[in-house]
Design a protein around this motif. Sequence first.
Motif, short mmCIF file in Angstrom:
data_model
loop_
_atom_site.label_atom_id
_atom_site.label_comp_id
_atom_site.label_asym_id
_atom_site.label_seq_id
_atom_site.Cartn_x
_atom_site.Cartn_y
_atom_site.Cartn_z
N ARG A 112 5.84 -10.50 -7.17
CA ARG A 112 5.73 -11.38 -8.33
C ARG A 112 4.27 -11.72 -8.63
O ARG A 112 3.82 -11.69 -9.78
CB ARG A 112 6.54 -12.65 -8.14
N ALA A 113 3.48 -12.01 -7.58
CA ALA A 113 2.07 -12.35 -7.78
C ALA A 113 1.30 -11.16 -8.36
O ALA A 113 0.47 -11.32 -9.26
CB ALA A 113 1.45 -12.78 -6.46
N VAL A 114 1.60 -9.97 -7.86
CA VAL A 114 0.95 -8.76 -8.36
C VAL A 114 1.33 -8.55 -9.83
O VAL A 114 0.47 -8.29 -10.68
CB VAL A 114 1.32 -7.56 -7.47
N VAL A 145 -1.00 -1.69 -4.81
CA VAL A 145 -1.21 -2.20 -3.46
C VAL A 145 -1.73 -1.06 -2.58
O VAL A 145 -1.10 -0.01 -2.49
CB VAL A 145 0.08 -2.80 -2.87
N VAL A 146 -2.87 -1.29 -1.95
CA VAL A 146 -3.47 -0.25 -1.11
C VAL A 146 -3.42 -0.59 0.39
O VAL A 146 -3.61 0.29 1.22
CB VAL A 146 -4.93 0.05 -1.52
N LEU A 165 8.75 -16.51 10.88
CA LEU A 165 8.63 -15.41 11.84
C LEU A 165 7.63 -14.36 11.38
O LEU A 165 7.21 -13.52 12.18
CB LEU A 165 10.01 -14.75 12.04
N VAL A 166 7.25 -14.42 10.10
CA VAL A 166 6.37 -13.41 9.53
C VAL A 166 5.60 -14.00 8.35
O VAL A 166 6.08 -14.91 7.67
CB VAL A 166 7.18 -12.16 9.07
N GLU A 167 4.39 -13.51 8.17
CA GLU A 167 3.61 -13.72 6.95
C GLU A 167 3.07 -12.35 6.56
O GLU A 167 2.80 -11.52 7.43
CB GLU A 167 2.44 -14.68 7.16
N VAL A 168 2.89 -12.12 5.27
CA VAL A 168 2.40 -10.83 4.80
C VAL A 168 1.25 -11.04 3.83
O VAL A 168 1.30 -11.96 3.01
CB VAL A 168 3.52 -10.01 4.11
N GLU A 169 0.24 -10.20 3.93
CA GLU A 169 -0.88 -10.18 3.01
C GLU A 169 -0.93 -8.81 2.35
O GLU A 169 -0.50 -7.82 2.95
CB GLU A 169 -2.21 -10.40 3.74
N ALA A 170 -1.48 -8.73 1.14
CA ALA A 170 -1.62 -7.46 0.45
C ALA A 170 -2.94 -7.41 -0.31
O ALA A 170 -3.38 -8.42 -0.86
CB ALA A 170 -0.46 -7.26 -0.53
N ASP A 171 -3.53 -6.23 -0.33
CA ASP A 171 -4.74 -5.98 -1.11
C ASP A 171 -4.40 -4.96 -2.19
O ASP A 171 -3.71 -3.96 -1.93
CB ASP A 171 -5.86 -5.42 -0.23
N CYS A 172 -4.88 -5.22 -3.42
CA CYS A 172 -4.59 -4.36 -4.56
C CYS A 172 -5.91 -3.91 -5.20
O CYS A 172 -6.91 -4.59 -5.11
CB CYS A 172 -3.82 -5.13 -5.62
N VAL A 173 -5.83 -2.78 -5.87
CA VAL A 173 -6.93 -2.31 -6.70
C VAL A 173 -6.38 -2.06 -8.10
O VAL A 173 -5.19 -1.78 -8.27
CB VAL A 173 -7.58 -1.03 -6.15
N GLY A 174 -7.24 -2.19 -9.08
CA GLY A 174 -6.82 -1.94 -10.45
C GLY A 174 -7.50 -2.92 -11.37
O GLY A 174 -8.15 -3.87 -10.95
N GLU A 175 -7.34 -2.67 -12.66
CA GLU A 175 -7.92 -3.55 -13.66
C GLU A 175 -6.93 -4.64 -14.02
O GLU A 175 -5.74 -4.36 -14.24
CB GLU A 175 -8.28 -2.73 -14.89
#
Length: 102
Positions: free
Chosen positions: A34-36, A46-47, A91-101
């Motif tokens: 949703r954030a993306v 997402v890379v 029990l978990v946390e997740v992070e994500a890195d994205c590229v793009g305009e």
Amino acid sequence: MAVSGTAPIAPDGTVASPGDVYGQTRRCLGIIARAVADSGLSLENVVRTRSMLTEISQWEAAARAHGEFFAAVRPAGTFIEVKGFINPEWLVEVEADCVGEF
């Protein structure tokens, strides 16, 4: 763009899927998706992801949920064991890195 510290928080503020790494990972990834999307990107942007687990032995459940979101994308992924989170029910946390305009 970075989406960091995504925790398994349900829409009502409670813990999503208590005691279930798979369910909590799906919730975290749903929040990331949703954030993306809100930033004008998609999961294809997402890379890299980082999944932090309180029990590394549960990595397969987290990986199954991750694969459901990213099967076609295949971002670089890391699973890390941590001592705990702010809420001991997480029990978990997740992070994500994205590229793009944006």
